[in-house]
Design a protein around this motif. Structure first.
Motif, short mmCIF file in Angstrom:
data_model
loop_
_atom_site.label_atom_id
_atom_site.label_comp_id
_atom_site.label_asym_id
_atom_site.label_seq_id
_atom_site.Cartn_x
_atom_site.Cartn_y
_atom_site.Cartn_z
N THR A 226 0.75 -1.41 -0.08
CA THR A 226 0.00 0.10 0.01
C THR A 226 0.72 1.25 -0.09
O THR A 226 0.38 2.35 -0.09
N ARG B 34 -11.20 7.15 -4.85
CA ARG B 34 -10.87 8.64 -4.50
C ARG B 34 -9.36 8.99 -4.62
O ARG B 34 -8.61 8.30 -3.98
N LYS C 75 -13.31 12.00 -6.07
CA LYS C 75 -13.76 10.72 -6.66
C LYS C 75 -13.62 10.70 -8.10
O LYS C 75 -13.61 11.84 -8.79
N SER D 110 -2.73 10.17 -1.81
CA SER D 110 -3.57 8.94 -1.17
C SER D 110 -4.54 8.51 -2.33
O SER D 110 -4.87 9.49 -2.83
N ASP E 298 -7.63 6.17 -2.10
CA ASP E 298 -8.53 5.48 -1.24
C ASP E 298 -9.76 4.50 -2.20
O ASP E 298 -10.08 5.00 -3.21
N GLU F 248 -12.94 1.84 -1.83
CA GLU F 248 -14.20 1.63 -0.93
C GLU F 248 -15.11 1.03 -1.66
O GLU F 248 -15.48 0.98 -2.60
N THR G 82 -12.59 -0.47 3.50
CA THR G 82 -11.89 0.43 2.57
C THR G 82 -10.37 0.31 3.14
O THR G 82 -10.11 -0.40 3.68
N LYS G 83 -9.65 0.87 1.88
CA LYS G 83 -8.13 0.62 1.99
C LYS G 83 -7.56 1.79 1.57
O LYS G 83 -7.93 2.34 0.48
N THR G 84 -6.52 2.53 1.63
CA THR G 84 -5.73 3.66 1.15
C THR G 84 -4.35 3.02 0.89
O THR G 84 -3.68 2.37 1.51
N TYR G 85 -4.14 3.53 -0.38
CA TYR G 85 -2.56 3.33 -1.07
C TYR G 85 -2.09 4.89 -0.86
O TYR G 85 -2.70 5.72 -1.09
N THR G 86 -0.91 4.73 -0.63
CA THR G 86 -0.03 6.04 -0.60
C THR G 86 1.05 6.03 -1.59
O THR G 86 1.81 5.21 -1.48
#
Length: 520
Positions: free
Chosen positions: A165, A192, A197, A218, A220, A222, A230-234
């Motif tokens: 991630t 997003r 979005k 970021s 995101d 969902e 949800t998950k967040t990739y950076t």
């Protein structure tokens, strides 16, 4: 009159009327009703990784969903009779047994429709089915969690793994915005980018402005049906020359950012006998090449990043292998290699990029490339028999890279190749290693008890390097680090015996985060 008696009389009259009509006029109606009675139907349809399909005698269209990672699936059908004939999109599938067939089909993202027809042995009666397969309509079986299917950026390279991630990207200082694309694994997921979005209409892309130095973007993802899933990739983007974490892109290179973000993977001249430089970069669009005066023409091949894209060379579309033979005048020749999307120019998805090749035939200009052509000019070659008694033809040119039988070598001031040692090319500011045969090494190298990594151009890598799902750290001398160490950001990391950075674990009494840094 009783209502029930009236209804019975009306039914009898209708039957009597139908029986005296000409049979031929209604033969098509009788045929349609006869399908089920004649046994022309399928007993089963299934799709690899797809949802279960239950057939109904009155239903012709069926749908199923598969994960976005399924670019190919197998359709399996079972007939009612062993002598029935089946076609899928007009093609007869492989027969597994008397009544079982299978066909492997390719899938585009989204809904793919296939026509399935079953016919009796005489070919007189048939039944049509439509099978709709939604690629991306089903979550992967790997986990209950949401994932992205891919992350793409128009500068830098990401070796994407959906379970990873956090990614580090280095871009030149003159890149003030980055186009980021986050493709969801499931069509029902919401994406997003920096809180905005994006959807299929945007191709899940967004331009993000970059400040000089460190930037964090970021992405995101969902589940639309479960907003808690949800998950967040950076993306950790460094704009400029970051000495702590670099990728293969030369930050001093002159990237062409004025054209559309569509690229060639490589440009190959004369089946590889002539190279643009030891390091082709898809974002650099201007190259110079020297060839002997005897070269009256040259084969140019442009490999597109996407197979569906179109390659044009010197103004005309290349052949099926993206090649074209181009005639050369003596002196300077300017040739354009264009790549564009397969759509109309006025289409919103149309993109193109032009690479310019300046080929000097029989002159000393454009010294960024050389050619190995032993028969072109015999006075420029000689034979070296000092290497195990084997004859090796080498160029007599001095202080430059030469290509010998597809291998890059560097000739010193005497015209002899450097062997079994490091060479600092001051034109590139990079170190290269030449093996005992004088050939440039790429990939992992073990030398004097240390491990080094040399990228595809042969240049020694320093700083952070991602290979597959693992991160490695090469110090300022290119030596691979192991164990605990503190990088220039002041953070502590642990690298195991293979050099791979530990993530999301505990080493001794120390907790390691998902980014590999020690959590103090």
């Amino acid at each position: 009159m009783n209502k029930n008696i009236k209804r019975i009389i009306m039914i009898v009259l209708a039957i009597s009327t139908f029986s005296v009509l000409e049979p031929a006029k209604f033969s098509n109606i009788m045929t349609k009703y006869a399908y089920a009675d004649d046994g022309i139907y399928l007993k089963g349809i299934s799709v690899t990784d797809g949802d279960d399909i239950t057939l109904n005698s009155s239903k012709k269209t069926y749908a199923t969903s598969v994960p976005n990672s399924d670019t190919e699936v197998v359709i399996r059908v079972t007939t009612n009779k062993s002598d029935d004939i089946v076609t899928i999109d007009g093609k007869v599938p492989d027969k597994q047994s008397d009544r079982k067939y299978k066909e492997t089909v390719s899938l585009d993202k989204g809904v793919n429709a296939f026509d399935i027809v079953v016919t009796d042995s005489d070919g007189e009666k048939e039944r049509d089915y439509t099978l709709k397969i939604d690629r991306g309509g089903k979550q992967s079986n790997d986990s209950d969690s949401v994932f992205l299917d891919n992350i793409n950026v128009d500068y830098g390279d990401i070796d994407f793994d959906k379970a990873t991630t956090s990614y580090d990207i280095n871009v030149p200082e003159d890149v003030d915005k980055l186009r980021v694309q986050g493709e969801p694994e499931n069509n029902n997921y919401i994406v997003r980018i920096d809180g905005i979005k994006v959807d299929d209409d945007d191709k899940f892309r967004k331009y993000v402005s970059l400040s000089k130095g460190e930037n964090q973007i970021s992405i995101d993802v969902e589940d639309d049906e479960d907003d808690e899933n949800t998950k967040t990739y950076t993306l950790n983007v460094y704009r400029g020359n970051d000495s702590s974490k670099t990728n293969d892109a030369d930050s001093n290179a002159k990237f062409d950012k004025k054209q559309d973000p569509i690229y060639l993977d490589d440009i190959i001249l004369d089946d590889g006998n002539i190279k643009l430089t030891p390091n082709f970069n898809k974002k650099i669009t201007s190259y110079s090449v020297n060839v002997p005066e005897s070269e009256e023409d040259i084969i140019i091949k442009g490999n597109p990043e996407e197979d569906a894209n179109i390659v044009k060379i010197d103004g005309t579309t290349a052949d099926s292998k993206n090649r074209k033979r181009v005639s050369l005048n003596k002196g300077k020749n300017v040739i354009e290699v264009q790549v564009n999307t397969d759509c109309d120019r006025d289409d919103k998805d149309y993109e193109k990029r032009i690479y310019t090749l300046t080929i000097y035939r029989g002159t000393s200009e454009g010294s960024s490339a050389t050619v190995n052509n032993d028969t072109a000019n015999n006075k420029d070659t000689k034979t070296d028999t000092s290497n195990s008694g084997q004859n090796t033809t080498i160029s007599n040119k001095v202080n430059q890279w030469v290509n010998i039988n597809g291998k890059w070598q560097y000739n010193d001031s005497t015209g002899s190749p450097i062997k079994n040692g490091w060479y600092l090319d001051r034109n590139y500011g990079r170190y290269y290693f030449l093996d005992q045969s004088g050939n440039m090494v790429t990939g992992w190298l073990s030398s004097n008890g240390n491990w080094y990594y040399l990228d595809q151009s042969g240049a020694m890598v320093t700083g952070w390097k991602q290979l597959g799902a693992n991160w490695y750290y090469l110090d300022s001398q290119g030596k691979m680090k192991t164990g605990w160490f503190k990088d220039t950001s002041g953070k502590w990391y642990y690298l195991d015996e293979s050099g791979a950075m530990a993530v999301s674990t505990i080493i001794g009494n120390y907790k390691i985060g998902a980014d590999g840094a020690w959590i103090g």
